[in-house]
Design a protein around this motif. Structure first.
Motif, PDB file in Angstrom:
ATOM      1  N   MET A  82      -2.438  -1.241   2.372  1.00 41.01           N
ATOM      2  CA  MET A  82      -0.981  -1.211   2.206  1.00 41.01           C
ATOM      3  C   MET A  82      -0.353  -2.280   3.102  1.00 41.01           C
ATOM      4  SD  MET A  82       1.644   2.022   2.720  1.00 41.01           S
ATOM      5  CE  MET A  82       0.332   3.162   2.435  1.00 41.01           C
ATOM      6  N   TYR A 105       5.427  -1.783   3.994  1.00 40.17           N
ATOM      7  CA  TYR A 105       5.498  -0.410   3.489  1.00 40.17           C
ATOM      8  C   TYR A 105       5.045   0.621   4.512  1.00 40.17           C
ATOM      9  CZ  TYR A 105       6.356  -2.574  -0.983  1.00 40.17           C
ATOM     10  OH  TYR A 105       6.897  -3.307  -1.995  1.00 40.17           O
ATOM     11  N   TRP A 106       3.914   0.376   5.188  1.00 42.76           N
ATOM     12  CA  TRP A 106       3.454   1.406   6.118  1.00 42.76           C
ATOM     13  C   TRP A 106       4.318   1.476   7.363  1.00 42.76           C
ATOM     14  CZ3 TRP A 106       1.841   0.289  10.996  1.00 42.76           C
ATOM     15  CH2 TRP A 106       1.237  -0.947  11.252  1.00 42.76           C
ATOM     16  N   GLN A 125       7.635   1.152   7.306  1.00 46.35           N
ATOM     17  CA  GLN A 125       8.764   1.985   6.897  1.00 46.35           C
ATOM     18  C   GLN A 125       8.372   3.458   6.860  1.00 46.35           C
ATOM     19  OE1 GLN A 125      10.167   0.490   3.164  1.00 46.35           O
ATOM     20  NE2 GLN A 125      11.406  -1.101   4.134  1.00 46.35           N
TER      21      GLN A 125
END
Length: 92
Positions: free
Chosen positions: A44, A48-49, A51
């Motif tokens: 990922m 994204y990770w 957030q």
């Protein structure tokens, strides 16, 4: 900050240093800080990770502020009125 009036009631903003911790969840709004692809976590992208991790950080910081400030009085104890003292409006 707060001001005491002549009737003994405390009015206005009452500051607690713990409230400064509520700035931490707002850092997620500064997108250029984490708008990158790497490092990846389980495939990922960082965007994204980070957030997802910041959701947990935001909840924890809000919980800490709540726990540390829930017992702090918001007004003087003399500010509490009995049922007989409440204003029910003019009965004209």
């Amino acid at each position: 900050m707060s001001t005491a009036k002549h009737d003994g009631k405390v009015r206005g903003f009452q500051f607690s240093p713990w409230n400064l911790l509520l700035i931490v969840p707002l850092l997620i709004l500064v997108t250029p800080l984490f708008n990158v692809d790497g490092p990846r976590l389980f495939g990922m992208p960082f965007f994204y990770w980070f957030q997802l991790a910041f959701v947990v950080v935001g909840v924890l910081s809000t919980w800490i502020v709540y726990v540390m400030t829930r017992d702090k009085p918001t007004a003087d104890a003399a500010d509490k009125l009995s049922v007989d003292d409440l204003d029910e409006g003019d009965a004209r």
